[in-house]
Design a protein around this motif. Structure first.
Motif, PDB file in Angstrom:
ATOM      1  N   SER A  74      -0.410  10.325  -4.413  1.00  0.00           N
ATOM      2  CA  SER A  74      -0.030   9.240  -3.511  1.00  0.00           C
ATOM      3  C   SER A  74       1.423   9.390  -3.078  1.00  0.00           C
ATOM      4  O   SER A  74       2.254   9.927  -3.819  1.00  0.00           O
ATOM      5  CB  SER A  74      -0.217   7.880  -4.195  1.00  0.00           C
ATOM      6  OG  SER A  74      -1.584   7.625  -4.450  1.00  0.00           O
ATOM      7  N   ALA A  75       1.722   8.909  -1.881  1.00  0.00           N
ATOM      8  CA  ALA A  75       3.094   8.880  -1.371  1.00  0.00           C
ATOM      9  C   ALA A  75       3.468   7.436  -1.103  1.00  0.00           C
ATOM     10  O   ALA A  75       2.789   6.748  -0.328  1.00  0.00           O
ATOM     11  CB  ALA A  75       3.218   9.713  -0.101  1.00  0.00           C
ATOM     12  N   VAL A 108      -1.176   7.049   1.353  1.00  0.00           N
ATOM     13  CA  VAL A 108       0.201   6.963   1.838  1.00  0.00           C
ATOM     14  C   VAL A 108       0.480   5.479   2.049  1.00  0.00           C
ATOM     15  O   VAL A 108      -0.090   4.857   2.950  1.00  0.00           O
ATOM     16  CB  VAL A 108       0.402   7.752   3.134  1.00  0.00           C
ATOM     17  CG1 VAL A 108       1.825   7.567   3.642  1.00  0.00           C
ATOM     18  CG2 VAL A 108       0.093   9.225   2.920  1.00  0.00           C
ATOM     19  N   SER A 161       2.902   2.469   2.966  1.00  0.00           N
ATOM     20  CA  SER A 161       4.149   2.170   3.692  1.00  0.00           C
ATOM     21  C   SER A 161       4.404   0.678   3.826  1.00  0.00           C
ATOM     22  O   SER A 161       5.410   0.272   4.391  1.00  0.00           O
ATOM     23  CB  SER A 161       4.112   2.811   5.084  1.00  0.00           C
ATOM     24  OG  SER A 161       2.974   2.357   5.807  1.00  0.00           O
TER      25      SER A 161
END
Length: 449
Positions: free
Chosen positions: A390-391, A409, A411
């Motif tokens: 995961s980012a 991802v 954000s």
């Protein structure tokens, strides 16, 4: 007893063959001059005056970074050791207390030895000189002692055969009342082959004035001077050997001591296990019961009680691990606070982040903390679970007990106890793999032809 340190650090160090001033070459992660400053620190000196010359701006910057209260004075001409000490006269004008002269290229004089020097002063000696029994006296100046009095210091080139047999040698370290020291120095001349003003001459002058001079001794290893890269390597080896032994004597287990590299200020608790090839940079504190596994590198960090780090982990400055944290193989942390029981077990980067208690960070997770200009913070709540690969694009907050699906991802903030997942829709085409493989094999064959 009020004390001032005068540290001579003006030499160029020609034999180092370096653009860097000699006293800034490092041992155990700290410049030589910092080791000299640290030696006197346990004595709580009121003043610390560093006499700089070659590369004075660099020396000033590094000294003040270590101790902003230190004072830097300049020796613009190299006219001998007495002349160097005399450059501190104006800085110590009106100072009432003792002054100890140390050398920026002699890093291992111990606090215990300096305490012995202070004790000799307290017992009535006007001038105290530090000596050592040399295995090979060679070119060292000899201390001529008569009873309990230091009669004179004789340079080897000026010594008689009987004086050359003396093994008690001069280290250069001197202590006296500050006013007395500068008064004696004012009487030192330069009528010698080198035309220089030598600090050793104050012993003759003091004796002639009816003052009492004595010698205090230390182990020869404490007087090791660094004048070349070879000396620097030898000094590093001396430090590491001593520090490893100290760590083990204080309750740490070093599985392969000769492979562990300490910094000058490394602090280890009891029952710490250090596996082979662990490297400590400056500013590391490790609490009791920690396991540091092989090939890990730690710098500027705190590791809480019972934590496990490594193998192949890197803790960078600002990493703060609470009790029972697990940092696994190929994990890097920087400016990250991990609460009790948090786990980052493998292949992850956690930077500019806070990780809550018992949170679990899956393999391959990265906090995307840098936008090319600014750093941003990631907050991960307690008992959160971050799926593998995961980012987390900072600034972002993952709530307590939240789940992040593998390969996501993220954000935007994830509320407490929520599931967040970002993936492209998966499509399955039956039989297409076999057809594609056959087509690629045909293409490969045609290219070979």
């Amino acid at each position: 007893m009020t004390l001032a340190l005068i540290i001579l650090a003006a030499g160029k160090g020609t034999r180092m063959r370096s653009d860097l001033p000699k006293v800034l070459h490092p041992i155990a992660g700290a410049p030589l001059v910092v080791h000299a400053m640290e030696a006197g620190k346990p004595l709580s000196p009121e003043r610390c005056v560093v006499v700089a010359g070659h590369g004075a701006d660099l020396v000033r910057k590094r000294v003040l970074a270590h101790d902003p209260t230190a004072e830097i004075v300049l020796q613009t001409e190299q006219l001998g050791t007495a002349h160097a000490v005399d450059q501190a006269r104006a800085a110590l004008e009106g100072f009432e207390g003792d002054a100890i002269v140390l050398y920026g290229d002699t890093p291992f004089v111990s606090a215990e030895t300096l305490g012995d020097i202070q004790a000799a002063r307290a017992s009535g000696a006007d001038v105290v000189v530090l000596g050592f029994e040399a295995a090979v006296p060679g070119k060292y100046g000899r201390l001529v002692v008569e009873g309990d009095r230091l009669a004179r210091i004789v340079e080897a080139k000026d010594a008689t055969p009987a004086e050359l047999d003396i093994t008690l040698c001069n280290s250069g370290v001197v202590c006296a009342d500050s006013a007395t020291l500068f008064d004696l120095i004012s009487k030192v001349g330069n009528d010698n082959a080198s035309g220089e003003y030598y600090l050793t001459d104050i012993v003759d002058i003091a004796n002639a004035d009816g003052k009492r001079c004595v010698a205090v001794t230390c182990d020869e290893a404490e007087t090791l001077g660094v004048n070349s890269r070879v000396d620097l390597a030898a000094a590093e080896a001396v430090f590491q050997t001593s520090r490893r032994r100290q760590a083990m004597e204080e309750g740490a287990t070093l599985v392969a001591p000769e492979t562990v590299h300490f910094a000058y200020d490394t602090k280890l608790g009891r029952d710490v296990l250090v596996e082979p090839n662990v490297v400590f940079g400056p500013g590391v504190v490790v609490e009791d019961g920690v396991e540091l596994r092989a090939f890990s590198h730690l710098e500027g960090c705190h590791v809480g009680q019972g934590s496990i780090v490594g193998p192949y982990a890197r803790l960078r400055p600002g990493s703060d691990l609470a009790e029972g944290v697990k940092i696994g193989n190929f994990v890097e942390t920087k400016n990250a606070v991990l609460a009790k029981g948090a786990k980052v077990n493998h292949l992850s980067y956690i930077g500019d982040a806070s990780v809550g208690a018992e949170a679990n960070i899956g393999a391959g997770t990265i906090t995307c903390n840098y936008d090319g200009v600014l750093k941003h913070h990631t907050e991960i709540g307690e008992n959160a679970f971050i799926g593998s690969n995961s980012a987390l694009v900072a600034p972002v907050k993952i709530g307590a007990r939240a789940l992040v699906g593998a390969g996501s991802v993220i954000s935007r903030d994830v509320p407490d106890e929520a599931l967040a997942m970002t993936r492209a829709k998966q499509e399955v085409k039956p039989g297409l793999a076999a057809k594609l493989r056959a087509r690629l094999l045909e293409l490969k064959a045609s290219r070979k032809k």
